[in-house]
Design a protein around this motif. Structure first.
Motif, PDB file in Angstrom:
ATOM      1  N   LEU A  28       0.845  -1.181   0.000  1.00  0.00           N
ATOM      2  CA  LEU A  28       0.000   0.000   0.000  1.00  0.00           C
ATOM      3  C   LEU A  28       0.884   1.236   0.000  1.00  0.00           C
ATOM      4  N   THR A  29       0.362   2.323  -0.523  1.00  0.00           N
ATOM      5  CA  THR A  29       1.010   3.618  -0.335  1.00  0.00           C
ATOM      6  C   THR A  29       0.521   4.216   0.976  1.00  0.00           C
ATOM      7  N   ALA A  30       1.229   5.205   1.476  1.00  0.00           N
ATOM      8  CA  ALA A  30       0.778   5.881   2.684  1.00  0.00           C
ATOM      9  C   ALA A  30      -0.572   6.538   2.456  1.00  0.00           C
ATOM     10  N   ALA A  31      -0.811   7.051   1.245  1.00  0.00           N
ATOM     11  CA  ALA A  31      -2.101   7.673   0.935  1.00  0.00           C
ATOM     12  C   ALA A  31      -3.227   6.652   1.029  1.00  0.00           C
ATOM     13  N   GLN A  32      -2.989   5.451   0.528  1.00  0.00           N
ATOM     14  CA  GLN A  32      -4.001   4.406   0.612  1.00  0.00           C
ATOM     15  C   GLN A  32      -4.224   3.979   2.059  1.00  0.00           C
ATOM     16  N   ALA A  33      -3.137   3.836   2.801  1.00  0.00           N
ATOM     17  CA  ALA A  33      -3.258   3.451   4.207  1.00  0.00           C
ATOM     18  C   ALA A  33      -4.019   4.514   4.994  1.00  0.00           C
ATOM     19  N   TRP A  34      -3.763   5.774   4.679  1.00  0.00           N
ATOM     20  CA  TRP A  34      -4.480   6.850   5.358  1.00  0.00           C
ATOM     21  C   TRP A  34      -5.978   6.730   5.124  1.00  0.00           C
ATOM     22  N   GLN A  35      -6.383   6.549   3.888  1.00  0.00           N
ATOM     23  CA  GLN A  35      -7.804   6.437   3.577  1.00  0.00           C
ATOM     24  C   GLN A  35      -8.426   5.235   4.292  1.00  0.00           C
ATOM     25  N   LEU A  36      -7.723   4.119   4.307  1.00  0.00           N
ATOM     26  CA  LEU A  36      -8.251   2.923   4.958  1.00  0.00           C
ATOM     27  C   LEU A  36      -8.353   3.105   6.470  1.00  0.00           C
ATOM     28  N   SER A  37      -7.432   3.851   7.043  1.00  0.00           N
ATOM     29  CA  SER A  37      -7.457   4.057   8.494  1.00  0.00           C
ATOM     30  C   SER A  37      -8.526   5.056   8.911  1.00  0.00           C
ATOM     31  N   ARG A  38      -9.080   5.779   7.953  1.00  0.00           N
ATOM     32  CA  ARG A  38     -10.059   6.828   8.271  1.00  0.00           C
ATOM     33  C   ARG A  38     -11.443   6.514   7.710  1.00  0.00           C
ATOM     34  N   ILE A  39     -11.750   5.251   7.493  1.00  0.00           N
ATOM     35  CA  ILE A  39     -13.084   4.893   6.996  1.00  0.00           C
ATOM     36  C   ILE A  39     -14.166   5.346   7.965  1.00  0.00           C
ATOM     37  N   ASP A  40     -13.970   5.107   9.243  1.00  0.00           N
ATOM     38  CA  ASP A  40     -14.975   5.500  10.229  1.00  0.00           C
ATOM     39  C   ASP A  40     -15.131   7.021  10.278  1.00  0.00           C
ATOM     40  N   ALA A  51     -14.458   9.191   7.907  1.00  0.00           N
ATOM     41  CA  ALA A  51     -15.096   9.647   6.673  1.00  0.00           C
ATOM     42  C   ALA A  51     -16.603   9.435   6.740  1.00  0.00           C
ATOM     43  N   TRP A  52     -17.008   8.322   7.313  1.00  0.00           N
ATOM     44  CA  TRP A  52     -18.438   8.038   7.463  1.00  0.00           C
ATOM     45  C   TRP A  52     -19.101   9.083   8.361  1.00  0.00           C
ATOM     46  N   GLN A  53     -18.478   9.385   9.483  1.00  0.00           N
ATOM     47  CA  GLN A  53     -19.025  10.394  10.388  1.00  0.00           C
ATOM     48  C   GLN A  53     -19.097  11.764   9.733  1.00  0.00           C
ATOM     49  N   ASN A  54     -18.085  12.099   8.947  1.00  0.00           N
ATOM     50  CA  ASN A  54     -18.095  13.393   8.253  1.00  0.00           C
ATOM     51  C   ASN A  54     -19.239  13.484   7.255  1.00  0.00           C
ATOM     52  N   GLU A  55     -19.519  12.378   6.594  1.00  0.00           N
ATOM     53  CA  GLU A  55     -20.628  12.367   5.647  1.00  0.00           C
ATOM     54  C   GLU A  55     -21.970  12.572   6.353  1.00  0.00           C
ATOM     55  N   LEU A  56     -22.072  12.038   7.550  1.00  0.00           N
ATOM     56  CA  LEU A  56     -23.319  12.147   8.299  1.00  0.00           C
ATOM     57  C   LEU A  56     -23.505  13.520   8.940  1.00  0.00           C
ATOM     58  N   TRP A  57     -22.440  14.027   9.561  1.00  0.00           N
ATOM     59  CA  TRP A  57     -22.572  15.196  10.417  1.00  0.00           C
ATOM     60  C   TRP A  57     -21.798  16.418   9.934  1.00  0.00           C
ATOM     61  N   GLY A  58     -21.033  16.266   8.877  1.00  0.00           N
ATOM     62  CA  GLY A  58     -20.232  17.379   8.394  1.00  0.00           C
ATOM     63  C   GLY A  58     -18.844  17.370   9.021  1.00  0.00           C
ATOM     64  N   VAL A  59     -17.970  18.217   8.511  1.00  0.00           N
ATOM     65  CA  VAL A  59     -16.570  18.247   8.937  1.00  0.00           C
ATOM     66  C   VAL A  59     -16.372  19.316  10.002  1.00  0.00           C
ATOM     67  N   ASP A  60     -15.783  18.918  11.131  1.00  0.00           N
ATOM     68  CA  ASP A  60     -15.403  19.863  12.173  1.00  0.00           C
ATOM     69  C   ASP A  60     -14.051  20.467  11.807  1.00  0.00           C
ATOM     70  N   GLU A  61     -13.968  21.788  11.768  1.00  0.00           N
ATOM     71  CA  GLU A  61     -12.762  22.455  11.285  1.00  0.00           C
ATOM     72  C   GLU A  61     -11.537  22.145  12.142  1.00  0.00           C
ATOM     73  N   GLU A  62     -11.701  22.152  13.454  1.00  0.00           N
ATOM     74  CA  GLU A  62     -10.562  21.875  14.329  1.00  0.00           C
ATOM     75  C   GLU A  62     -10.097  20.436  14.152  1.00  0.00           C
ATOM     76  N   ALA A  63     -11.034  19.514  14.079  1.00  0.00           N
ATOM     77  CA  ALA A  63     -10.674  18.114  13.870  1.00  0.00           C
ATOM     78  C   ALA A  63     -10.004  17.929  12.516  1.00  0.00           C
ATOM     79  N   ALA A  64     -10.467  18.677  11.524  1.00  0.00           N
ATOM     80  CA  ALA A  64      -9.884  18.571  10.184  1.00  0.00           C
ATOM     81  C   ALA A  64      -8.442  19.055  10.175  1.00  0.00           C
ATOM     82  N   ARG A  65      -8.146  20.099  10.938  1.00  0.00           N
ATOM     83  CA  ARG A  65      -6.765  20.594  11.014  1.00  0.00           C
ATOM     84  C   ARG A  65      -5.862  19.550  11.659  1.00  0.00           C
ATOM     85  N   LEU A  66      -6.350  18.904  12.711  1.00  0.00           N
ATOM     86  CA  LEU A  66      -5.565  17.866  13.373  1.00  0.00           C
ATOM     87  C   LEU A  66      -5.345  16.690  12.435  1.00  0.00           C
ATOM     88  N   GLU A  67      -6.379  16.314  11.688  1.00  0.00           N
ATOM     89  CA  GLU A  67      -6.254  15.212  10.754  1.00  0.00           C
ATOM     90  C   GLU A  67      -5.258  15.539   9.644  1.00  0.00           C
TER      91      GLU A  67
END
Length: 235
Positions: A187-199, A201-217
C-alpha cells in the motif's frame, strides 16, 4: 541539534560520508542530535534530505519544517537505545489492530470496512503467515499467538531508522497491518491513510466536517506521508 531554538548561523549545509555512514555539516561543523550524539545516518540520500532542510531554514530554526531531521534524531536518541522496548510496544498494536474491530451498524459502514480492510488482512495472512480474527464491536478478542509473534518479528527485524518510520505509520493509523503493508509497498501511505479513516469519513458524511478536527487530521496525514518518505530514505 543544540541549535533548535537559535537563529540560522551557517551559510551552507553539506551532506558527506563519515565513519559509520553519512552526516551533515554546517559550514564544516558536524550536526549533532538533541542528545549530543553524532548525527550519522545510513544513506547519502537521507543526509542530503537533512541538509536541504537545514538550508531551507531562515531566521529562527523551526523543527516542524524538518521532518527528516526529526525522524533521524528520534532513531538515534530514542529508538536505538531502547530498540527492543520500542519494537515491543509497536508490536502490541497487532493484538488490537484497527482492522479487526468492525462496526455493528449501519450495513453500509460494515460493507465499507469489509471492502477496505479484508484484502489487507488477507495480504498479512499470506505475507507473514499471520491470520487475524475479526469481530464486530469493541470487546477485546485474543489473536492467535503465532500470528502476533510473526508480526512482532517483522518489526524486530528492522533497524532503528526503519523502526522510527514504522512508529509513526503505526501510531497514526492505529494499525500494525496497515503500517507493514506500507513498509512492504503493498500500500502507499495515501491508501493506508484512507483505509485508516473509513470511520471518520463516514461520520463526516453524516454530520459534516469539524474544522478543528480537520486541522488535526491534516497534521496527522502529513506526518504519515513523512514517515513513508523517511522509510524510503533508509535505503
Amino acid at each position: 541539534m543544540s541549535a533548535w531554538s537559535a537563529k540560522r548561523f551557517w551559510k551552507q549545509a553539506t551532506a558527506s560520508a563519515c565513519d559509520g555512514g553519512f552526516t551533515v555539516t554546517l559550514d564544516g561543523r558536524a550536526v549533532k542530535t538533541p542528545a549530543k550524539a553524532p548525527l550519522v545516518v545510513p544513506t547519502l540520500a537521507m543526509a542530503e534530505a537533512i541538509a536541504l532542510e537545514w538550508d531551507a531554514q531562515s531566521g529562527v530554526i523551526k523543527p516542524d519544517t524538518m521532518p527528516v531531521t526529526r525522524a533521524a534524531n528520534s532513531a538515534l536518541d530514542k529508538v536505538a537505545p531502547q530498540f527492543a522496548e520500542v519494537a515491543g510496544l509497536l508490536a502490541a498494536y497487532g493484538e488490537t489492530d484497527l482492522l479487526c474491530y468492525r462496526a455493528t451498524a449501519p450495513q453500509e459502514l460494515i460493507d465499507r470496512q469489509a471492502q477496505g480492510w479484508d484484502p489487507v488482512l488477507a495480504w498479512a495472512a499470506q505475507e507473514y503467515a499471520a491470520p487475524l480474527l475479526v469481530t464486530a464491536g469493541v470487546v477485546h478478542i485474543t489473536q492467535p499467538e503465532a500470528s502476533t509473534r510473526a508480526l512482532s518479528q517483522a518489526l524486530h527485524q528492522l533497524d532503528p531508522f526503519r523502526l522510527a518510520a514504522a512508529h509513526d505509520l503505526i501510531a497514526i493509523s492505529g494499525s500494525l497491518v496497515l503500517a507493514l503493508a506500507v513498509l512492504r509497498k503493498n500500500l502507499t501511505a495515501a491508501q493506508a491513510w484512507q483505509l485508516s479513516r473509513i470511520d471518520e469519513a463516514w461520520q463526516n458524511e453524516l454530520w459534516g466536517v469539524d474544522e478543528e478536527a480537520a486541522r488535526l487530521e491534516s497534521y496527522k496525514q502529513e506526518a504519515l506521508f513523512a514517515a513513508e518518505r523517511f522509510f524510503g530514505l533508509c535505503g
